[in-house]
Design an enzyme around this catalytic site. Structure first.
Site, PDB file in Angstrom:
ATOM      1  N   LYS A  52     -32.072  -5.844  -9.831  1.00 33.08           N
ATOM      2  CA  LYS A  52     -33.244  -6.137 -10.659  1.00 33.08           C
ATOM      3  C   LYS A  52     -33.390  -7.637 -10.896  1.00 33.08           C
ATOM      4  O   LYS A  52     -34.485  -8.186 -10.826  1.00 33.08           O
ATOM      5  CB  LYS A  52     -33.145  -5.359 -11.989  1.00 33.08           C
ATOM      6  CG  LYS A  52     -33.338  -3.852 -11.793  1.00 33.08           C
ATOM      7  CD  LYS A  52     -32.973  -3.022 -13.010  1.00 33.08           C
ATOM      8  CE  LYS A  52     -33.042  -1.532 -12.644  1.00 33.08           C
ATOM      9  NZ  LYS A  52     -32.729  -0.630 -13.764  1.00 33.08           N
ATOM     10  N   GLN A  95     -29.883  -1.357 -19.455  1.00 33.11           N
ATOM     11  CA  GLN A  95     -29.459  -0.457 -18.382  1.00 33.11           C
ATOM     12  C   GLN A  95     -28.751   0.760 -18.967  1.00 33.11           C
ATOM     13  O   GLN A  95     -27.825   0.628 -19.766  1.00 33.11           O
ATOM     14  CB  GLN A  95     -28.555  -1.210 -17.391  1.00 33.11           C
ATOM     15  CG  GLN A  95     -28.194  -0.410 -16.154  1.00 33.11           C
ATOM     16  CD  GLN A  95     -29.396  -0.084 -15.262  1.00 33.11           C
ATOM     17  OE1 GLN A  95     -30.373  -0.825 -15.219  1.00 33.11           O
ATOM     18  NE2 GLN A  95     -29.328   1.032 -14.557  1.00 33.11           N
ATOM     19  N   ASP A 117     -39.445  -0.040 -18.977  1.00 28.82           N
ATOM     20  CA  ASP A 117     -38.880   1.131 -18.300  1.00 28.82           C
ATOM     21  C   ASP A 117     -39.752   2.369 -18.527  1.00 28.82           C
ATOM     22  O   ASP A 117     -39.611   3.367 -17.827  1.00 28.82           O
ATOM     23  CB  ASP A 117     -37.477   1.432 -18.847  1.00 28.82           C
ATOM     24  CG  ASP A 117     -36.372   0.865 -17.973  1.00 28.82           C
ATOM     25  OD1 ASP A 117     -36.518   0.921 -16.743  1.00 28.82           O
ATOM     26  OD2 ASP A 117     -35.378   0.388 -18.536  1.00 28.82           O
TER      27      ASP A 117
HETATM   28  N1  GUN Z   1     -30.350   3.969 -15.372  1.00 27.39           N
HETATM   29  C1  GUN Z   1     -30.700   4.598 -14.238  1.00 27.39           C
HETATM   30  N2  GUN Z   1     -31.955   4.272 -13.877  1.00 27.39           N
HETATM   31  C2  GUN Z   1     -32.405   3.420 -14.822  1.00 27.39           C
HETATM   32  C3  GUN Z   1     -33.636   2.728 -14.997  1.00 27.39           C
HETATM   33  O1  GUN Z   1     -34.603   2.847 -14.231  1.00 27.39           O
HETATM   34  N3  GUN Z   1     -33.697   1.931 -16.105  1.00 27.39           N
HETATM   35  C4  GUN Z   1     -32.674   1.798 -16.978  1.00 27.39           C
HETATM   36  N4  GUN Z   1     -32.844   0.998 -18.037  1.00 27.39           N
HETATM   37  N5  GUN Z   1     -31.531   2.435 -16.842  1.00 27.39           N
HETATM   38  C5  GUN Z   1     -31.406   3.235 -15.758  1.00 27.39           C
END
Ligand code: GUN
Length: 299
Positions: A52, A95, A117
């Site tokens: 990311k 995350q 998100d």
């Molecule tokens: N954990 C697994 N996929 C994601 C995601 O798309 N965003 C976040 N914040 N955590 C995750």
């Protein structure tokens, strides 16, 4: 058979996001900014967060990093509160999962205007009732792939495998809206007769996290498969000791499907791409009350 090349679609979308970043910089004299919070050192989370940040750097989004080995509730609340109030932060990514906390608790802390998100109950609720909202990145990315390859969901039977709040439930919520008009079935670990559902499905979206869950005997000829599985299996020939495989036995189904996403290179890159788009959208909405795609023409 068509390979649905998510990497290619994500590159197109990232170029568009970079163009919007440039427009934002011209107006505001700063870059759209994402706070990236990583708690702990789960290898998958570390890899995702790295991907990311790399995308932010490539596109022109500033990321501000917060890394902790552990955090207590009071400090976590204080941190997110500070980020919510900081006018120079447009989006907040924490995350998941975070050891010791429910996903739901974490996502509830984030200001819905910065919830890039799309996991906060407010945004999920708005999406379900058919309003505009920040959409969760994986379902939003899947819609982009389907649109790019002109695969309509209108009047189709779509079977989603997996009922997570991140993929399965929001995917169902989006596809049942009038503009997508699909007939949606959600299967999950409590479904006794998965094969019966799959055999009548025009589109299968598998987010089960189960290697070789689907083979040719379980699908209808000519269906489309979106494989969201990101399963790590040991592979000593790889530097990191593993390789990624989806939920679908690709070799088995490849001559029976109309189209399929590969793993890797299918849905994965789109998830990051949509996080980048949501961040730029949040920057515009918070500061200028419009979405860049409604104002600026890109190609
Ligand atoms: N954990 C697994 N996929 C994601 C995601 O798309 N965003 C976040 N914040 N955590 C995750």
């Amino acid at each position: 058979m068509i390979i649905l090349n998510g990497k290619e679609v994500s590159e197109i979308e990232n170029n568009k996001t970079a163009f919007f970043c440039d427009k934002f910089f011209n107006l505001k004299k700063r870059l759209p900014t994402l706070a990236v919070v990583l708690i702990g050192s789960d290898p998958a989370s570390v890899t995702y967060v790295k991907g990311k940040k790399k995308a932010c750097n490539a596109i022109g989004i500033k990321h501000v990093d917060f890394d902790f080995e552990t955090i207590n509730e009071r400090n976590l609340r204080e941190l997110v509160d500070k980020l919510n109030k900081n006018d120079e932060i447009d989006g907040i990514l924490i995350q998941l999962p975070v050891s010791g906390f429910n996903d739901d608790f974490i996502t509830s802390l984030i200001n819905p205007e910065k919830d890039v998100d799309g996991f906060n109950a407010y945004n999920i609720g708005k999406m379900f009732i058919g309003n505009t909202a920040f959409l969760p990145c994986t379902p939003k990315g899947i819609l982009h792939i389907l649109d790019y390859y002109k695969i309509s969901t209108e009047h189709k039977n779509v079977c989603i495998i997996g009922r997570s709040n991140i993929v399965g439930k929001p995917m169902a919520g989006l596809l049942m809206q009038k503009d997508r008009n699909a007939t949606v079935t959600i299967c999950h670990s409590g479904t006794p007769n998965l094969k019966e559902h799959l055999l009548i499905s025009d589109i299968i979206i598998s987010a089960a996290g189960s290697v070789n869950l689907i083979d040719a005997s379980m699908i209808k000829k000519g269906c489309t498969i979106i494989d969201v599985g990101m399963n790590r299996i040991p592979d000593s020939s790889k530097k990191n000791g593993y390789r990624l495989v989806g939920d679908v036995n690709f070799e088995s189904v490849k001559d029976k499907v109309y189209a399929i996403t590969p793993v890797p290179g299918g849905v994965g890159p789109m998830t990051i791409s949509m996080l980048m788009r949501n961040t730029v959208n949040a920057a515009f909405l918070r500061n200028y009350q419009f979405l860049p795609e409604h104002k600026y023409k890109w190609k």
